[in-house]
Design a protein around this motif. Structure first.
Motif, PDB file in Angstrom:
ATOM      1  N   ASP A  67     -23.571 -24.575  50.728  1.00 42.45           N
ATOM      2  CA  ASP A  67     -23.601 -23.201  51.243  1.00 42.45           C
ATOM      3  C   ASP A  67     -24.488 -23.062  52.477  1.00 42.45           C
ATOM      4  O   ASP A  67     -24.449 -22.055  53.156  1.00 42.45           O
ATOM      5  CB  ASP A  67     -24.007 -22.197  50.161  1.00 42.45           C
ATOM      6  CG  ASP A  67     -25.408 -22.416  49.623  1.00 42.45           C
ATOM      7  OD1 ASP A  67     -26.057 -23.413  50.011  1.00 42.45           O
ATOM      8  OD2 ASP A  67     -25.862 -21.588  48.813  1.00 42.45           O
ATOM      9  N   ARG A 110     -19.669 -19.794  54.610  1.00 40.18           N
ATOM     10  CA  ARG A 110     -20.135 -19.143  53.377  1.00 40.18           C
ATOM     11  C   ARG A 110     -18.957 -18.515  52.644  1.00 40.18           C
ATOM     12  O   ARG A 110     -18.172 -17.767  53.210  1.00 40.18           O
ATOM     13  CB  ARG A 110     -21.175 -18.090  53.712  1.00 40.18           C
ATOM     14  CG  ARG A 110     -21.770 -17.462  52.480  1.00 40.18           C
ATOM     15  CD  ARG A 110     -23.227 -17.135  52.726  1.00 40.18           C
ATOM     16  NE  ARG A 110     -23.735 -16.264  51.685  1.00 40.18           N
ATOM     17  CZ  ARG A 110     -24.250 -16.712  50.554  1.00 40.18           C
ATOM     18  NH1 ARG A 110     -24.314 -17.991  50.331  1.00 40.18           N
ATOM     19  NH2 ARG A 110     -24.707 -15.881  49.652  1.00 40.18           N
ATOM     20  N   PRO A 147     -17.210 -16.032  49.707  1.00 38.03           N
ATOM     21  CA  PRO A 147     -17.517 -14.673  49.232  1.00 38.03           C
ATOM     22  C   PRO A 147     -18.483 -14.711  48.051  1.00 38.03           C
ATOM     23  O   PRO A 147     -18.529 -15.683  47.294  1.00 38.03           O
ATOM     24  CB  PRO A 147     -16.146 -14.129  48.803  1.00 38.03           C
ATOM     25  CG  PRO A 147     -15.143 -14.978  49.503  1.00 38.03           C
ATOM     26  CD  PRO A 147     -15.780 -16.324  49.702  1.00 38.03           C
ATOM     27  N   ASP A 148     -19.242 -13.629  47.899  1.00 37.52           N
ATOM     28  CA  ASP A 148     -20.258 -13.563  46.838  1.00 37.52           C
ATOM     29  C   ASP A 148     -19.679 -13.802  45.451  1.00 37.52           C
ATOM     30  O   ASP A 148     -20.308 -14.439  44.611  1.00 37.52           O
ATOM     31  CB  ASP A 148     -20.984 -12.210  46.886  1.00 37.52           C
ATOM     32  CG  ASP A 148     -21.908 -12.111  48.088  1.00 37.52           C
ATOM     33  OD1 ASP A 148     -22.271 -13.163  48.657  1.00 37.52           O
ATOM     34  OD2 ASP A 148     -22.258 -10.975  48.463  1.00 37.52           O
ATOM     35  N   TRP A 149     -18.447 -13.298  45.188  1.00 34.13           N
ATOM     36  CA  TRP A 149     -17.874 -13.478  43.851  1.00 34.13           C
ATOM     37  C   TRP A 149     -17.588 -14.950  43.567  1.00 34.13           C
ATOM     38  O   TRP A 149     -17.702 -15.400  42.426  1.00 34.13           O
ATOM     39  CB  TRP A 149     -16.621 -12.619  43.658  1.00 34.13           C
ATOM     40  CG  TRP A 149     -15.412 -13.073  44.408  1.00 34.13           C
ATOM     41  CD1 TRP A 149     -14.998 -12.637  45.632  1.00 34.13           C
ATOM     42  CD2 TRP A 149     -14.444 -14.042  43.990  1.00 34.13           C
ATOM     43  NE1 TRP A 149     -13.847 -13.286  46.017  1.00 34.13           N
ATOM     44  CE2 TRP A 149     -13.481 -14.145  45.014  1.00 34.13           C
ATOM     45  CE3 TRP A 149     -14.309 -14.829  42.850  1.00 34.13           C
ATOM     46  CZ2 TRP A 149     -12.390 -15.011  44.936  1.00 34.13           C
ATOM     47  CZ3 TRP A 149     -13.216 -15.695  42.764  1.00 34.13           C
ATOM     48  CH2 TRP A 149     -12.273 -15.770  43.809  1.00 34.13           C
ATOM     49  N   LEU A 204     -19.393 -17.502  44.884  1.00 31.54           N
ATOM     50  CA  LEU A 204     -20.709 -18.102  44.643  1.00 31.54           C
ATOM     51  C   LEU A 204     -21.200 -17.775  43.233  1.00 31.54           C
ATOM     52  O   LEU A 204     -21.781 -18.628  42.552  1.00 31.54           O
ATOM     53  CB  LEU A 204     -21.711 -17.616  45.686  1.00 31.54           C
ATOM     54  CG  LEU A 204     -21.381 -18.019  47.135  1.00 31.54           C
ATOM     55  CD1 LEU A 204     -22.367 -17.380  48.098  1.00 31.54           C
ATOM     56  CD2 LEU A 204     -21.346 -19.521  47.298  1.00 31.54           C
ATOM     57  N   ALA A 205     -20.932 -16.531  42.767  1.00 29.79           N
ATOM     58  CA  ALA A 205     -21.313 -16.140  41.402  1.00 29.79           C
ATOM     59  C   ALA A 205     -20.519 -16.951  40.375  1.00 29.79           C
ATOM     60  O   ALA A 205     -21.062 -17.376  39.346  1.00 29.79           O
ATOM     61  CB  ALA A 205     -21.091 -14.646  41.190  1.00 29.79           C
ATOM     62  N   HIS A 230      -9.395 -15.304  51.395  1.00 31.40           N
ATOM     63  CA  HIS A 230     -10.054 -14.361  52.293  1.00 31.40           C
ATOM     64  C   HIS A 230      -9.101 -13.246  52.656  1.00 31.40           C
ATOM     65  O   HIS A 230      -7.987 -13.386  52.924  1.00 31.40           O
ATOM     66  CB  HIS A 230     -10.536 -15.062  53.546  1.00 31.40           C
ATOM     67  CG  HIS A 230     -11.461 -16.208  53.238  1.00 31.40           C
ATOM     68  ND1 HIS A 230     -12.733 -16.033  52.786  1.00 31.40           N
ATOM     69  CD2 HIS A 230     -11.269 -17.542  53.271  1.00 31.40           C
ATOM     70  CE1 HIS A 230     -13.300 -17.215  52.593  1.00 31.40           C
ATOM     71  NE2 HIS A 230     -12.424 -18.130  52.873  1.00 31.40           N
TER      72      HIS A 230
END
Length: 187
Positions: free
Chosen positions: A70, A75, A77-79, A81-82, A187
Motif C-alpha cells: 500500500d 492505493r 479503496p478503503d473497503w 483494505l478493510a 473502481h
C-alpha cells in the motif's frame, strides 16, 4: 485478435485515436505511454513488449503477480483494505497479492484481483498457487499465479491460450503460497 487499431484502443478503455495516431505516424515523433501499453496488455492478455504468438520465457518480462504494497502500489479503496485486514486477522503468513495477467481467467481470477495467499499452507490438487519460475541459465525469476495439478502448475486462460505445464521441482519451479481468499476491487 482480428481487431482494428481503433477497436483495440476502445476495448482497452482508451480513446480510439490513441493507437491509430501512433501506428499511422510517419514522422516517428509520437510515442506510446506506459499507461497505454498497460491498458492494451490487460485487455489482450499479451504482456507488454511481447508480440502475439511469442512464447514468454520465464524470467523475461514483468511478473504476472506481485505482492500488494500500500506504500508503493496504487492505493486500493478503503473497503478493500478493510477486507484485506479482516482476512489476515492475526494469522501469520497471510499476504495480499495483485493479479496482473489473464493466466487464470477461466477459473474466475482476473487482472486487478487481490488474492490472499497463505505462505504456510501446503498445496493440494486444484489449489491456486503463487510460484516462482527460474531460468537456470540467466538466473532470472518470474512470479506467477497458477493452478496446482500435481506435479505441475498450469494456466487456465481463454485469452492467453494453452500454456506449457511446469513441473514443480523445488529448484526451477517453487510454490510460495496457496490462495485462501479473493477480493475483486472495481473502481
Amino acid at each position: 485478435m482480428n481487431l482494428s487499431f481503433s477497436e483495440l484502443a476502445l476495448n482497452s478503455g482508451l480513446a480510439a485515436s490513441t493507437v491509430t495516431r501512433y501506428m499511422n505516424d510517419k514522422s516517428g515523433k509520437l510515442s506510446v505511454t506506459e499507461r497505454t501499453l498497460e491498458a492494451i496488455a490487460v485487455y489482450s492478455g499479451i504482456p507488454k513488449n511481447v508480440f502475439p504468438g511469442q512464447r514468454r520465457l520465464p524470467g523475461f518480462g514483468e511478473s504476472e503477480t506481485v505482492p500488494y504494497d500500500d506504500k508503493e502500489d496504487e492505493r486500493l479503496p478503503d473497503w478493500v483494505l478493510a477486507a484485506i485486514a479482516a482476512h489476515k486477522g492475526n494469522r501469520n503468513g497471510i499476504k495480499p497479492w495483485l493479479m496482473k495477467s489473464w493466466a487464470l481467467d477461466q477459473l474466475g481470477i482476473l487482472p486487478g484481483d487481490v488474492l490472499m495467499i497463505d505462505q504456510n499452507r501446503r498445496p493440494k490438487a486444484g489449489d491456486i498457487v503463487v510460484a516462482q519460475l527460474t531460468d537456470l541459465v540467466s538466473q532470472r525469476t518470474e512470479t506467477v499465479m497458477r493452478r496446482f495439478d500435481p506435479p505441475f502448475i498450469t494456466t487456465h486462460s481463454s485469452k492467453m491460450g494453452p500454456g506449457r505445464p511446469e513441473t514443480v521441482d523445488d529448484d526451477r519451479v517453487i510454490i510460495m503460497g496457496v490462495e485462501c481468499g479473493v477480493i475483486r476491487p472495481r473502481h
